[in-house]
Design a protein around this motif. Structure first.
Motif, PDB file in Angstrom:
ATOM      1  N   GLN A 358      85.967  48.263  -2.615  1.00 21.76           N
ATOM      2  CA  GLN A 358      85.106  48.365  -1.441  1.00 21.76           C
ATOM      3  C   GLN A 358      85.329  47.259  -0.425  1.00 21.76           C
ATOM      4  O   GLN A 358      85.336  47.494   0.766  1.00 21.76           O
ATOM      5  CB  GLN A 358      83.669  48.257  -1.904  1.00 21.76           C
ATOM      6  N   SER A 360      87.347  43.973   1.270  1.00 18.26           N
ATOM      7  CA  SER A 360      88.752  43.601   1.439  1.00 18.26           C
ATOM      8  C   SER A 360      89.204  42.410   0.587  1.00 18.26           C
ATOM      9  O   SER A 360      90.300  42.473   0.037  1.00 18.26           O
ATOM     10  CB  SER A 360      89.099  43.374   2.908  1.00 18.26           C
TER      11      SER A 360
ATOM     12  N   LYS B  46      81.309  45.999   4.081  1.00 21.39           N
ATOM     13  CA  LYS B  46      82.480  46.145   3.224  1.00 21.39           C
ATOM     14  C   LYS B  46      83.678  45.283   3.612  1.00 21.39           C
ATOM     15  O   LYS B  46      84.297  44.657   2.766  1.00 21.39           O
ATOM     16  CB  LYS B  46      82.909  47.613   3.200  1.00 21.39           C
ATOM     17  N   CYS B  47      84.007  45.243   4.898  1.00 17.85           N
ATOM     18  CA  CYS B  47      85.264  44.600   5.278  1.00 17.85           C
ATOM     19  C   CYS B  47      85.178  43.081   5.212  1.00 17.85           C
ATOM     20  O   CYS B  47      86.165  42.419   5.002  1.00 17.85           O
ATOM     21  CB  CYS B  47      85.672  45.043   6.671  1.00 17.85           C
ATOM     22  N   ILE B 158      92.102  51.071   6.033  1.00 20.35           N
ATOM     23  CA  ILE B 158      91.530  49.793   5.576  1.00 20.35           C
ATOM     24  C   ILE B 158      90.246  50.025   4.769  1.00 20.35           C
ATOM     25  O   ILE B 158      89.475  49.095   4.542  1.00 20.35           O
ATOM     26  CB  ILE B 158      91.245  48.842   6.748  1.00 20.35           C
ATOM     27  N   LEU B 159      90.026  51.255   4.364  1.00 19.50           N
ATOM     28  CA  LEU B 159      88.878  51.607   3.512  1.00 19.50           C
ATOM     29  C   LEU B 159      87.538  51.118   4.058  1.00 19.50           C
ATOM     30  O   LEU B 159      86.734  50.548   3.323  1.00 19.50           O
ATOM     31  CB  LEU B 159      89.091  51.102   2.088  1.00 19.50           C
ATOM     32  N   TYR B 161      85.302  53.093   5.121  1.00 18.36           N
ATOM     33  CA  TYR B 161      84.362  54.153   4.737  1.00 18.36           C
ATOM     34  C   TYR B 161      83.685  54.839   5.934  1.00 18.36           C
ATOM     35  O   TYR B 161      82.791  55.649   5.735  1.00 18.36           O
ATOM     36  CB  TYR B 161      83.268  53.624   3.792  1.00 18.36           C
ATOM     37  N   ALA B 185      92.653  52.883  -4.137  1.00 19.69           N
ATOM     38  CA  ALA B 185      91.637  53.813  -3.677  1.00 19.69           C
ATOM     39  C   ALA B 185      92.183  54.558  -2.472  1.00 19.69           C
ATOM     40  O   ALA B 185      92.929  54.004  -1.674  1.00 19.69           O
ATOM     41  CB  ALA B 185      90.375  53.056  -3.305  1.00 19.69           C
TER      42      ALA B 185
END
Ligand SMILES: Cc1cc2nc3c(=O)[nH]c(=O)nc-3n(C[C@H](O)[C@H](O)[C@H](O)COP(=O)(O)O)c2cc1C
Ligand code: SF4
Ligand code: SF4
Ligand code: SF4
Ligand code: FES
Lengths: 447, 366
Positions: A358, A360, B46-47, B158-159, B161, B185
């Protein structure tokens, strides 16, 4: 001195996994006592007095966690038992559940009653399907005897207990990932706040506790919180299950009184019986793969030269410079045949594999560190790789959604902190270091 | 309630996040956001690009917070003091985040449709370091078609979401999510099921990078050669408020309109996005207002409308006499002869020369 046995008093008895034998040996007395003679708040009060700390890793006082549970009108509350136990080196919950399943079931009933939960869940690691069946059988037996279901012991209190197998992901042991998974979603940890005590399962107030934590509650109800607090040392009250593994003469699960000297735990015949014949202790991971690794000498004595004890405070003495953590009690002993670089790489593979992806720093950092360690272990490292690892670990630590990021960073940072010469040897002597079974024979102090 | 960010104090409503408060103050102190997206519920966190330091939790409890906090999901407290651009640790950590995000990223900007409007480009350019320390192989994926109009190039993902939340919240029936874990993922429509939904195209607009792109626009042009124009139509499915992207007289792309932070204002339907590509389909409102730092604004209508400071820097970096082989990045603006400088600013409506290279020169000189 007779040793206090809270969880393992009856585990040696044949048939203890059945309801009848468990009941004959005093089982379910705590349910009777709690439901018939105590209010839920009184149970919470005893658990608070006991000072018992969460046994899942973080060591947060259980009674305090319970008292944080929000209690809005008309909203259900849940108790969830964390039986996902997947930390390398930790296998005590597994052993406890398969050996004496009713201890957990009884604890679940007592704890649910204290928290006012009418539906509670046990989330079991996916690989342990046979344990799921054992627990389901125990639940059916308890229900048949009137300790579960509607109107327990005629008190008007209802409780349903459900067992949910996970899908085999380490991350689902993190409490909020567990809740997501329990809700049927992808097991991604949630950002906190809000904490589960306010918004947990299905956005309702929830307490998540470890198997061992919950299993202590019956004894606390029967004997009182003060009696529990009398065992142990300082803020490390009671007993703790230790999963002992590695190069010990007698590996296994032990219930120790907290405060036992580490020296005694490793070398006494009552416990692990020392290091296997002809070998010497080199390093120990004292609380499961996530905690910092320590050289033997540093583990046995604190920086101040005192005997180190098996307690939350003593193991952490000296911070990360010279100390480590109690964690989940996964005690991995390594003798001089162990290659620290290889071991560190192996741990890093685990965290790389288990990161949920989830955030980075953890998603990218765990893979990066694994690759660099692989490179060093296989004789292709360079000197600046060591500092690179330290820097990447630092950039992950504290910057992620859940503690898995820290758990991936700490073992690597600590291995380099204490065994840097071994990493350097791998880099400067690639041919020698990559020979099968080759181990650095440098200046490490063996015990 | 009051919150202080980088020494600037501002009054905000309870429930405001640090990021929102900082944006209210202005882009100078607003933390970068690679996953947070205001229109999408539950996005953010998240990032970790937006991590900031809280040096005082609140008036009541002025203790600092022990860890950096994600500003996009952390609500302000009365009397909170936050450090973003003035904090060493924050900036150092942010460099790390850039490095992490680029670790497995192909950086194939020259052939990426997102280049020029890519948030990862902006982010790494503003906050990153120039070199990578990553020597290993990058992970790659095969390109995938998500239905006839959308292409997923997972290698660039870069996931964040955002597309998952979009699929969840805008498009009703979800057939889109994340498979696998860690750096393996991947975004996927389960078993490559095409996203078949009237609003699916919005995943392209929310994607901060070139992972989700519009197949009807693919490789048609570089964004800085196109002219964005706001337009609307009477649409039975959506608001019909869009931006048309012109190449000459031809509409080569239709997107939703975005605010200053790159967030969609009104999600649009697939008919507007993929099928209405004639000027006759639309009522034109006028040129789209583009943030001045964007390469898009280095484009068509009146470079003279661009803030003078920027124009001058742009001009300085572009200025190069063919007979002179000097390093323009060192060029001092004041050395430019007035008439040369003026000659570089085209009359309203005409083109100026611009491209990635010149922009980078400009920034190096900055
Ligand atoms: C990656 C990760 C894995 C975890 N795995 C477990 C686990 O398997 N069992 C467990 O009891 N706690 C685990 N924890 C700790 C839980 O998040 C939580 O703190 C614990 O279940 C609370 O129970 P306790 O207070 O009784 O210890 C894990 C934490 C993390 C970050
Ligand atoms: S730290 Fe790792 S495991 Fe935890 S949420 Fe972030 S990516 Fe997932
Ligand atoms: S997504 Fe952005 S950074 Fe990546 S290749 Fe495309 S333009 Fe470049
Ligand atoms: S495809 Fe784009 S929007 Fe979706 S998660 Fe990846 S980067 Fe984010
Ligand atoms: S924008 Fe805040 S964590 Fe991504």
């Amino acid at each position: 001195m007779s040793l206090p046995k809270i969880l393992t008093a009856h585990t040696h008895l044949p048939g203890i996994e059945t309801f009848d034998v468990y009941r004959k040996n005093g089982g379910y007395a705590a349910v009777e006592k709690a439901i018939k003679t105590m209010t839920p708040d009184e149970v919470v009060e005893e658990v608070k007095k006991s000072g018992v700390r969460g046994r899942g890793g973080a060591g947060f006082p259980m009674g305090m966690k319970w008292s944080f549970l929000a209690k809005p009108e008309g909203v259900p509350r849940y108790l969830v038992c964390n039986a996902d136990e997947s930390e390398p080196g930790t296998f005590k919950d597994h052993w406890l559940m398969k050996t004496i399943p009713h201890l957990l079931i009884e604890g679940m009933i007592v704890s649910s009653y204290a928290l006012g939960a009418n539906a509670s869940y046990i989330y079991v690691r996916g690989e342990l399907m046979y344990v799921v069946r054992i627990l389901e059988k125990a639940i059916a037996e308890a229900k048949a005897a009137g300790f579960l279901g509607k109107n327990i012991l005629g008190s008007g209190y209802d409780l349903e207990l459900y067992v949910q197998p996970g899908g085999g992901a380490y991350i689902c042991g993190e409490e909020t990932a567990l809740l997501e998974s329990l809700e049927g979603k992808r097991g991604n940890p949630r950002n906190k706040p809000p904490f589960p005590a306010v918004k947990g399962l299905y956005q309702c107030p929830t307490v998540v506790n470890n198997v061992e934590s919950i299993s202590t509650t019956s004894w606390i109800v029967n004997n009182g919180g003060d009696a529990y607090a009398a065992i142990g040392i300082g803020r490390s009250t009671g007993t703790k299950l230790i999963s002992a593994s590695g190069h010990l003469k007698k590996p296994g699960v032990y219930e120790i009184p907290l405060g036992l000297p580490v020296q005694e735990f490793i070398y006494s015949d009552e416990w692990c019986g020392g290091i296997r014949d002809g070998h010497h202790l080199k390093a120990v991971v004292a609380g499961g793969s996530s905690v910092p690794i320590l050289p033997a000498a540093m583990l046995l004595k604190t920086a101040a030269g005192e005997d180190r004890l098996m307690s939350y405070e003593s193991l952490a003495d000296g911070g990360f410079a010279t100390g480590t953590m109690m964690g989940s009690g996964g005690f991995i002993a390594m003798d001089e045949t162990t290659c620290i670089v290889r071991n560190t790489w192996n741990f890093s593979r685990f965290y790389h594999h288990e990161s949920c992806g989830q955030c980075s720093p953890c998603r990218e950092g765990t893979g990066w560190m694994e690759k660099v360690l692989h490179r060093i272990e296989h004789g292709h490292g360079s000197m600046h790789d060591i500092d690179l690892l330290v820097d990447v670990a630092k950039k992950i630590e504290g910057n992620t959604i859940c503690p898995l990021g820290d758990a991936a960073a700490w073992p690597i940072a600590s291995a380099i902190r204490h065994f840097r010469d071994e990493f350097e040897w791998h880099i400067t002597n690639p041919q020698e270091a990559t020979r099968p079974g080759a181990v650095f024979k440098g200046h490490m102090e063996l015990v | 309630m009051k919150v202080t960010i980088d020494n600037i104090t501002i009054e905000v409503e309870p429930g405001t996040t640090i990021l929102q408060a900082a944006r209210k103050i202005g882009p100078e102190v607003a933390p970068p956001a690679m996953c947070y997206y205001e229109p999408l519920k539950a996005s953010g966190g998240k990032c970790r690009a937006c991590l900031v330091k809280v040096t005082a939790g609140s008036e009541k409890d002025p203790r600092p917070m022990p860890k950096l906090v994600p500003s996009c999901i952390t609500q302000v407290q009365d009397g909170m003091i936050v450090e973003n651009t003035v904090n060493e640790q924050v900036l150092e950590t942010r460099k790390g985040i850039v490095e992490f995000l680029l670790l497995n990223h192909p950086l194939d900007c020259p052939i990426c449709d997102q280049a020029g409007e890519c948030h990862l480009q902006d982010f790494s350019f503003q906050h990153g370091v120039q070199q990578t320390r990553y020597e290993e192989e990058r992970r790659t994926f095969e390109k995938q078609d998500l239905g006839p109009n959308i292409q997923l190039h997972m290698t660039r993902c870069i996931l964040c979401y955002r597309c998952v939340f979009t699929a969840d919240q805008i498009t009703g029936k979800r057939v889109h999510g994340v498979l696998n874990r860690g750096d393996h993922a991947e975004i996927s429509t389960y078993i490559e099921k095409a996203i078949d939904n009237d609003f699916s195209g919005n995943v392209i607009d929310v994607c901060p990078v070139g992972a989700l792109t519009d197949k009807t626009y693919r490789f048609k042009n570089r964004v800085w050669f196109t002219k964005p124009v706001d337009a609307h139509c009477d649409c039975e499915k959506c608001s019909g408020k869009v931006t048309l992207w012109y190449r000459g007289d031809e509409v080569i792309r239709v997107t939703a309109r975005k605010n200053q932070w790159g967030e969609v204002l009104d999600f649009i339907c697939n008919t507007c996005r993929f099928e209405r590509k004639n000027t006759a389909d639309w009522t034109i409102e006028g040129p789209t207002k583009v943030a001045r730092h964007s390469v898009i604004s280095a484009n068509k209508y009146g470079a003279n409308k661009i803030v003078p400071e920027f124009a001058r820097r742009l001009a300085a970096s572009q200025y190069k006499d063919v007979h002179e082989a000097r390093d323009t990045s060192q060029l001092n603006i004041k050395q430019l002869p007035e008439e040369r400088f003026k000659a570089l600013i085209p009359p309203a409506g005409e083109s100026a020369v611009a491209g990635i290279r010149s922009i980078q020169n400009w920034a190096e000189d900055k």
